[in-house]
Design a protein around this motif. Structure first.
Motif, PDB file in Angstrom:
ATOM      1  N   ILE A 194       0.830  -1.203   0.000  1.00  0.00           N
ATOM      2  CA  ILE A 194       0.000   0.000   0.000  1.00  0.00           C
ATOM      3  C   ILE A 194       0.865   1.254   0.000  1.00  0.00           C
ATOM      4  CG2 ILE A 194      -1.713   1.300   1.332  1.00  0.00           C
ATOM      5  CD1 ILE A 194      -2.820  -1.351   2.322  1.00  0.00           C
ATOM      6  N   GLY A 195       1.955   1.227   0.770  1.00  0.00           N
ATOM      7  CA  GLY A 195       2.836   2.391   0.802  1.00  0.00           C
ATOM      8  C   GLY A 195       3.610   2.593  -0.485  1.00  0.00           C
ATOM      9  N   GLN A 196       3.910   1.492  -1.184  1.00  0.00           N
ATOM     10  CA  GLN A 196       4.702   1.586  -2.401  1.00  0.00           C
ATOM     11  C   GLN A 196       3.870   2.013  -3.605  1.00  0.00           C
ATOM     12  OE1 GLN A 196       6.771  -2.049  -3.237  1.00  0.00           O
ATOM     13  NE2 GLN A 196       8.097  -1.147  -4.808  1.00  0.00           N
ATOM     14  N   ALA A 247      -5.297  -5.195  10.750  1.00  0.00           N
ATOM     15  CA  ALA A 247      -5.771  -3.891  10.285  1.00  0.00           C
ATOM     16  C   ALA A 247      -4.921  -2.760  10.861  1.00  0.00           C
ATOM     17  CB  ALA A 247      -7.239  -3.719  10.678  1.00  0.00           C
ATOM     18  N   TYR A 248      -4.753  -2.767  12.172  1.00  0.00           N
ATOM     19  CA  TYR A 248      -3.983  -1.690  12.817  1.00  0.00           C
ATOM     20  C   TYR A 248      -2.516  -1.725  12.394  1.00  0.00           C
ATOM     21  CZ  TYR A 248      -1.383   0.685  16.505  1.00  0.00           C
ATOM     22  OH  TYR A 248      -0.510   1.487  17.191  1.00  0.00           O
ATOM     23  N   LEU A 249      -1.906  -2.907  12.377  1.00  0.00           N
ATOM     24  CA  LEU A 249      -0.481  -3.004  12.079  1.00  0.00           C
ATOM     25  C   LEU A 249      -0.175  -2.668  10.618  1.00  0.00           C
ATOM     26  CD1 LEU A 249       0.348  -6.215  14.109  1.00  0.00           C
ATOM     27  CD2 LEU A 249       1.022  -3.884  14.648  1.00  0.00           C
ATOM     28  N   THR A 250      -1.065  -3.042   9.711  1.00  0.00           N
ATOM     29  CA  THR A 250      -0.851  -2.710   8.300  1.00  0.00           C
ATOM     30  C   THR A 250      -0.864  -1.207   8.090  1.00  0.00           C
ATOM     31  OG1 THR A 250      -1.875  -4.792   7.604  1.00  0.00           O
ATOM     32  CG2 THR A 250      -1.694  -3.047   5.959  1.00  0.00           C
ATOM     33  N   ILE A 251      -1.782  -0.527   8.756  1.00  0.00           N
ATOM     34  CA  ILE A 251      -1.842   0.930   8.660  1.00  0.00           C
ATOM     35  C   ILE A 251      -0.556   1.555   9.195  1.00  0.00           C
ATOM     36  CG2 ILE A 251      -3.059   2.983   9.500  1.00  0.00           C
ATOM     37  CD1 ILE A 251      -5.618   1.260   9.510  1.00  0.00           C
ATOM     38  N   GLN A 252      -0.041   1.009  10.313  1.00  0.00           N
ATOM     39  CA  GLN A 252       1.201   1.537  10.878  1.00  0.00           C
ATOM     40  C   GLN A 252       2.385   1.299   9.950  1.00  0.00           C
ATOM     41  OE1 GLN A 252       1.296   3.360  13.726  1.00  0.00           O
ATOM     42  NE2 GLN A 252      -0.924   3.147  13.654  1.00  0.00           N
ATOM     43  N   LEU A 306       4.740   4.112   8.146  1.00  0.00           N
ATOM     44  CA  LEU A 306       6.193   4.089   8.327  1.00  0.00           C
ATOM     45  C   LEU A 306       6.926   4.016   6.981  1.00  0.00           C
ATOM     46  CD1 LEU A 306       6.415   1.651  11.372  1.00  0.00           C
ATOM     47  CD2 LEU A 306       6.930   4.095  11.394  1.00  0.00           C
ATOM     48  N   TYR A 307       6.384   3.225   6.069  1.00  0.00           N
ATOM     49  CA  TYR A 307       7.020   3.089   4.752  1.00  0.00           C
ATOM     50  C   TYR A 307       6.963   4.406   3.982  1.00  0.00           C
ATOM     51  CZ  TYR A 307       8.285   1.191   0.203  1.00  0.00           C
ATOM     52  OH  TYR A 307       8.920   0.955  -0.990  1.00  0.00           O
ATOM     53  N   PRO A 349      11.343   0.438  13.931  1.00  0.00           N
ATOM     54  CA  PRO A 349       9.986   0.723  14.421  1.00  0.00           C
ATOM     55  C   PRO A 349       9.059  -0.479  14.354  1.00  0.00           C
ATOM     56  CG  PRO A 349      10.368   1.794  12.302  1.00  0.00           C
ATOM     57  CD  PRO A 349      11.686   1.298  12.770  1.00  0.00           C
ATOM     58  N   ILE A 350       9.252  -1.358  13.377  1.00  0.00           N
ATOM     59  CA  ILE A 350       8.421  -2.559  13.300  1.00  0.00           C
ATOM     60  C   ILE A 350       8.730  -3.494  14.464  1.00  0.00           C
ATOM     61  CG2 ILE A 350       8.061  -4.674  11.967  1.00  0.00           C
ATOM     62  CD1 ILE A 350       8.216  -2.975   9.456  1.00  0.00           C
TER      63      ILE A 350
END
Length: 351
Positions: free
Chosen positions: A152-154, A228-233, A237-238, A272-273
């Motif tokens: 998603i970030g890429q 859900a929460y971790l993917t958003i984080q 971060l990315y 951070p991960i």
């Protein structure tokens, strides 16, 4: 690495001792009488004694349990010279705390007040049930969160990114107990259609051997709710790393984008991960209370809740100790992983 690990362990030991001392002091305020409980576990009819607390039976049992000994290694009393200068009296190792912590070292936590079983053994069995679904859920959660978050970030403008982001925010907004309840109602019974009867019925007897297929639905629920929460984080971060000045500089130098991603962005994401991963370990144990109640799993979360409800405070001691040790070990794991991914990181306490 071994030197750093040893230094971290030497810092954690005082915290574990403090937790043990806090638990010991907490046991002093439990609404139970250890002497009465011991007599009941031995099958003594305490109601036959007219004045139990003044009887010879009660005093002998209290002496046998060591409850007539000093509480700690020393006593603090007000001084005769001045109340502002208290006197400290050494009582030696023959005290209640030393006796209590000596039993803890050999995992002797006493007998449960509800069924008379060994509290340490009950906690060990319950912890095994919890780890059976907690470890796979943590593994799949972070595997999928890294994959989806980086994707998603890429590709922020990709249509799949918009779809995944919307679904993730929707899942994150639904409480864990509500998702678990809906899954039990619709996915574990043929009442709403045979095609929905995908998982075993919620019907487990404590002490029986639970097949691994029974854990599939709890693993999926815990995975996707945390995902859900971790993917958003991970996505945030990315994006922060991808927009950093050093990445712009590397692109200006003509370095391959795939090389920038692999050797710089992903490597800088690990710190951070790691923080997110290690913090989620104790919180996952906390979330086990909800899942184990709904799915009737005799794990550590359900045991803690039932022990509090039945005032079985003897069993709560090893459970709280396990949670405290797991939390401290997760912090130790975080420190080690920090140094592994970035050797420049050092704890301020060790500088």
């Amino acid at each position: 690495m071994l030197k750093t690990l040893f230094q971290r362990i030497t810092l954690i030991i005082p915290f574990i001792l403090f937790v043990m001392y806090s638990l010991f002091m907490l046991t002093q305020y439990f609404p139970i009488d250890a002497v009465v409980q011991s007599l009941e576990n031995q099958g003594v009819d305490i109601h036959s004694e007219a004045n139990l607390f003044q009887s010879k039976l009660y005093k002998n049992e209290r002496s046998r349990l060591g409850l007539d000994k000093p509480l700690f290694y020393f006593k603090i009393r007000s001084s005769k010279l001045s109340s502002a200068l208290p006197s400290i009296k050494w009582t030696g190792i023959d005290n209640q705390f030393h006796q209590w912590i000596s039993r803890l070292i050999v995992f002797d936590f006493g007998k449960a007040t509800t069924d008379g079983r060994d509290a340490g053994h009950k906690t060990k069995v319950a912890l095994g049930y919890t780890l059976t679904y907690m470890i796979p859920s943590l593994f799949f959660t972070y595997l999928l969160a890294l994959s989806f978050g980086i994707f998603i970030g890429q590709y922020p403008d990709h249509w799949l990114r918009q779809f995944l982001s919307a679904q993730l925010y929707l899942i994150a907004a639904i409480p864990l107990f509500w998702i678990a309840t809906l899954c039990v109602i619709y996915l574990t019974t043929p009442l709403y259609g045979k095609w929905l009867d995908l998982f075993p019925t919620v019907d487990v007897i404590v002490g029986s051997r639970i097949p691994f297929s029974y854990y599939l639905l709890p693993i999926l629920i815990m995975t996707f709710h945390s995902l859900a929460y971790l993917t958003i984080q991970v996505k945030n971060l990315y994006i922060d790393q991808a927009q950093s000045p050093y990445v712009v500089g590397l692109k200006a130098r003509g370095i391959n984008p795939s090389q920038i991603k692999r050797k710089h962005i992903l490597l800088n994401l690990m710190v951070p991960i790691t923080t997110l991963f290690t913090k989620s370990i104790p919180t996952t144990i906390g979330g086990s209370v909800v899942l184990e109640q709904i799915f009737n799993i005799p794990g550590i979360g359900r045991l803690l809740l039932s022990s509090i409800q039945t005032s079985d405070w003897i069993v709560t001691v090893p459970i709280i100790l396990v949670i405290a040790v797991v939390t401290l070990m997760s912090y130790l794991l975080a420190d080690v992983l920090y140094i592994y991914f970035d050797p420049r990181i050092k704890s301020p306490l060790l500088q």
